[in-house]
Design an enzyme around this catalytic site. Structure first.
Site, mmCIF file in Angstrom:
data_model
loop_
_atom_site.group_PDB
_atom_site.id
_atom_site.type_symbol
_atom_site.label_atom_id
_atom_site.label_comp_id
_atom_site.label_asym_id
_atom_site.label_seq_id
_atom_site.Cartn_x
_atom_site.Cartn_y
_atom_site.Cartn_z
ATOM 1 N N LYS A 10 0.861 -1.192 0.000
ATOM 2 C CA LYS A 10 0.000 0.000 0.000
ATOM 3 C C LYS A 10 0.892 1.235 0.000
ATOM 4 O O LYS A 10 2.074 1.188 0.338
ATOM 5 C CB LYS A 10 -0.924 0.025 1.223
ATOM 6 C CG LYS A 10 -0.231 0.088 2.604
ATOM 7 C CD LYS A 10 0.122 1.479 3.063
ATOM 8 C CE LYS A 10 0.859 1.481 4.400
ATOM 9 N NZ LYS A 10 1.741 2.630 4.595
ATOM 10 N N PRO A 93 9.803 -4.090 -0.264
ATOM 11 C CA PRO A 93 10.906 -3.780 0.648
ATOM 12 C C PRO A 93 10.405 -3.503 2.068
ATOM 13 O O PRO A 93 9.379 -2.844 2.244
ATOM 14 C CB PRO A 93 11.543 -2.518 0.049
ATOM 15 C CG PRO A 93 10.569 -1.993 -0.945
ATOM 16 C CD PRO A 93 9.650 -3.100 -1.346
ATOM 17 N N GLY A 97 7.583 1.900 4.220
ATOM 18 C CA GLY A 97 6.292 2.599 4.280
ATOM 19 C C GLY A 97 5.292 2.020 3.307
ATOM 20 O O GLY A 97 4.318 2.665 2.932
ATOM 21 N N GLY A 99 3.866 -1.102 3.904
ATOM 22 C CA GLY A 99 2.965 -1.995 4.642
ATOM 23 C C GLY A 99 3.146 -3.479 4.349
ATOM 24 O O GLY A 99 2.229 -4.270 4.580
ATOM 25 N N GLY A 100 4.316 -3.870 3.870
ATOM 26 C CA GLY A 100 4.521 -5.267 3.464
ATOM 27 C C GLY A 100 4.269 -6.269 4.579
ATOM 28 O O GLY A 100 3.557 -7.264 4.376
ATOM 29 N N GLY A 101 4.824 -6.006 5.759
ATOM 30 C CA GLY A 101 4.654 -6.951 6.859
ATOM 31 C C GLY A 101 3.196 -7.075 7.254
ATOM 32 O O GLY A 101 2.681 -8.183 7.503
ATOM 33 N N SER A 102 2.496 -5.944 7.278
ATOM 34 C CA SER A 102 1.075 -5.953 7.654
ATOM 35 C C SER A 102 0.252 -6.705 6.616
ATOM 36 O O SER A 102 -0.673 -7.453 6.949
ATOM 37 C CB SER A 102 0.541 -4.515 7.729
ATOM 38 O OG SER A 102 1.354 -3.736 8.556
ATOM 39 N N ASP A 135 -1.830 -1.308 10.592
ATOM 40 C CA ASP A 135 -2.174 -1.289 9.163
ATOM 41 C C ASP A 135 -2.830 -2.594 8.699
ATOM 42 O O ASP A 135 -3.310 -2.662 7.566
ATOM 43 C CB ASP A 135 -0.910 -1.087 8.306
ATOM 44 C CG ASP A 135 -0.388 0.339 8.386
ATOM 45 O OD1 ASP A 135 -1.084 1.199 8.956
ATOM 46 O OD2 ASP A 135 0.719 0.588 7.865
HETATM 47 P P1 ATP Z 1 4.241 0.321 7.430
HETATM 48 O O1 ATP Z 1 3.967 1.180 6.253
HETATM 49 O O2 ATP Z 1 3.084 -0.573 7.826
HETATM 50 O O3 ATP Z 1 4.869 1.024 8.597
HETATM 51 P P2 ATP Z 1 6.820 -0.628 6.576
HETATM 52 O O4 ATP Z 1 6.947 -0.933 5.139
HETATM 53 O O5 ATP Z 1 7.441 0.642 7.041
HETATM 54 O O6 ATP Z 1 5.282 -0.737 6.951
HETATM 55 P P3 ATP Z 1 7.168 -3.334 7.164
HETATM 56 O O7 ATP Z 1 7.859 -3.738 5.925
HETATM 57 O O8 ATP Z 1 5.723 -3.693 7.286
HETATM 58 O O9 ATP Z 1 7.381 -1.767 7.383
HETATM 59 O O10 ATP Z 1 7.910 -3.884 8.438
HETATM 60 C C1 ATP Z 1 9.172 -3.539 8.768
HETATM 61 C C2 ATP Z 1 9.646 -4.259 10.060
HETATM 62 O O11 ATP Z 1 8.839 -5.383 10.382
HETATM 63 C C3 ATP Z 1 11.044 -4.777 9.901
HETATM 64 O O12 ATP Z 1 11.687 -4.565 11.131
HETATM 65 C C4 ATP Z 1 10.895 -6.267 9.686
HETATM 66 O O13 ATP Z 1 11.979 -7.022 10.170
HETATM 67 C C5 ATP Z 1 9.635 -6.589 10.443
HETATM 68 N N1 ATP Z 1 8.837 -7.677 9.813
HETATM 69 C C6 ATP Z 1 8.189 -8.650 10.459
HETATM 70 N N2 ATP Z 1 7.545 -9.450 9.601
HETATM 71 C C7 ATP Z 1 7.763 -8.974 8.366
HETATM 72 C C8 ATP Z 1 7.357 -9.377 7.074
HETATM 73 N N3 ATP Z 1 6.582 -10.449 6.868
HETATM 74 N N4 ATP Z 1 7.753 -8.635 6.020
HETATM 75 C C9 ATP Z 1 8.521 -7.526 6.217
HETATM 76 N N5 ATP Z 1 8.962 -7.118 7.413
HETATM 77 C C10 ATP Z 1 8.582 -7.826 8.499
#
Ligand code: ATP
Length: 282
Positions: A10, A93, A97, A99-102, A135
């Site tokens: 997202k 990546p 930002g 939202g990959g983990g979510s 998220d």
């Molecule tokens: P958001 O926009 O929701 O803040 P983001 O892109 O900044 O997301 P994510 O990629 O969702 O961040 O997550 C980053 C952190 O979560 C990292 O510290 C990573 O090690 C941890 N993490 C746990 N599970 C996952 C996963 N399945 N994929 C990616 N990162 C993960």
């Protein structure tokens, strides 16, 4: 039985931070948008335990991974649930930002509930997801949606018009927790353009890594309607009349960064490709 689905990234079309709450979270008002960049999840039955294989060595594959935490949360709620072998192909990546983990957590909940034939629908799964991350509930809706509270109160909006986008992925990530801890009520937001902004977190993100500003100046020379994606290190822009050549020229200005051309994903496409549709039909 093997079940597969795509977990979409997202971005935020706009993001306003309204203030810090007593519980330490921040109250936000945002518009989420799914984009065409996906991780892939595959789940199959395995006796008694959760086994995750993740293709990105920089992302942990133990109980720190949101996919494992999602599986554990389901097994706590439904003690008769079995075990599973899960394969996660990471393309989104981390810390960008996006939202990959979510997203991975939401899709894992949907797939595992089907694999284990649990008597649970998407609304209850989204509630379990909200405990894993703010998220996560958005990924039970997809398309364009408003997020309030800490982002977990999600209201579907009519899909924004389909747009071609350009995404810059710098060679570093930025922690969401650090961004929120640096946010101050008077911070200047990214200015609003025809598609993006404002984003109240932009100043905090730019302050964390000085390289961010160089990336943002480079992207905004070619793509004036751009902004920091959510609370992460990626920058996102509306492609407008520009084309592959413009993106290539930007990539050559930013060695080390990846420049991806992508597009927004509507709710109906999202429901099909994420298999959310199957759960909604039950
Ligand atoms: P958001 O926009 O929701 O803040 P983001 O892109 O900044 O997301 P994510 O990629 O969702 O961040 O997550 C980053 C952190 O979560 C990292 O510290 C990573 O090690 C941890 N993490 C746990 N599970 C996952 C996963 N399945 N994929 C990616 N990162 C993960």
């Amino acid at each position: 039985m093997i079940l597969r689905a795509e977990a979409f990234a997202k971005t935020n079309l706009r993001l306003e931070v309204l203030g810090r709450r007593r519980d330490g979270f921040h109250e936000i008002d945002t518009v989420f948008q799914t984009i065409d960049l996906t991780d892939r999840l595959e789940v199959s039955e395995a006796p008694g335990r959760i086994d995750l294989e993740c293709t990105d060595p920089s992302v942990p594959s133990d109980s720190r991974n949101l996919v494992v935490r999602a599986a554990d949360a389901l097994r706590r709620r439904f003690p008769d649930a079995g075990g599973a072998r899960i394969r996660l192909e990471k393309n989104i990546p981390a810390g960008g930002g996006l939202g990959g983990g979510s997203s991975d957590a939401a899709i894992a909940l949907l797939l595992l509930a089907r694999l284990w034939k649990l008597p649970v629908g998407p609304a209850e799964l989204a509630g379990i997801g909200a405990e894993l991350g703010s998220d996560v509930p958005f990924f039970f809706v997809g398309g364009t949606a408003r997020g309030r509270g800490r982002g977990e109160i999600v209201e579907p909006l009519p899909d924004a018009p389909s747009r071609a986008l350009v995404l810059v992925v710098p060679p570093f990530s930025i922690s969401t927790a650090e961004v929120y801890s640096r946010w101050r009520p008077g911070d200047a937001p990214d200015p609003a353009g025809p598609v993006f902004g404002p984003n109240s977190l932009a100043s905090a993100v730019l302050a964390i890594n000085p390289e961010m500003d160089r990336h943002r100046r480079a992207i905004s020379r070619s793509y004036p309607d751009c902004q920091v994606s959510g609370s992460g290190s990626c920058l996102v822009a509306w492609e407008g009349e520009r084309n592959a050549e413009t993106a290539k020229a930007l990539a050559s200005e930013l060695p080390g960064a990846r420049v991806l051309r992508t597009r927004t994903v509507s709710r109906s496409e999202y429901e099909k490709r994420s298999t959310l549709e199957l759960s909604l039909r039950r």
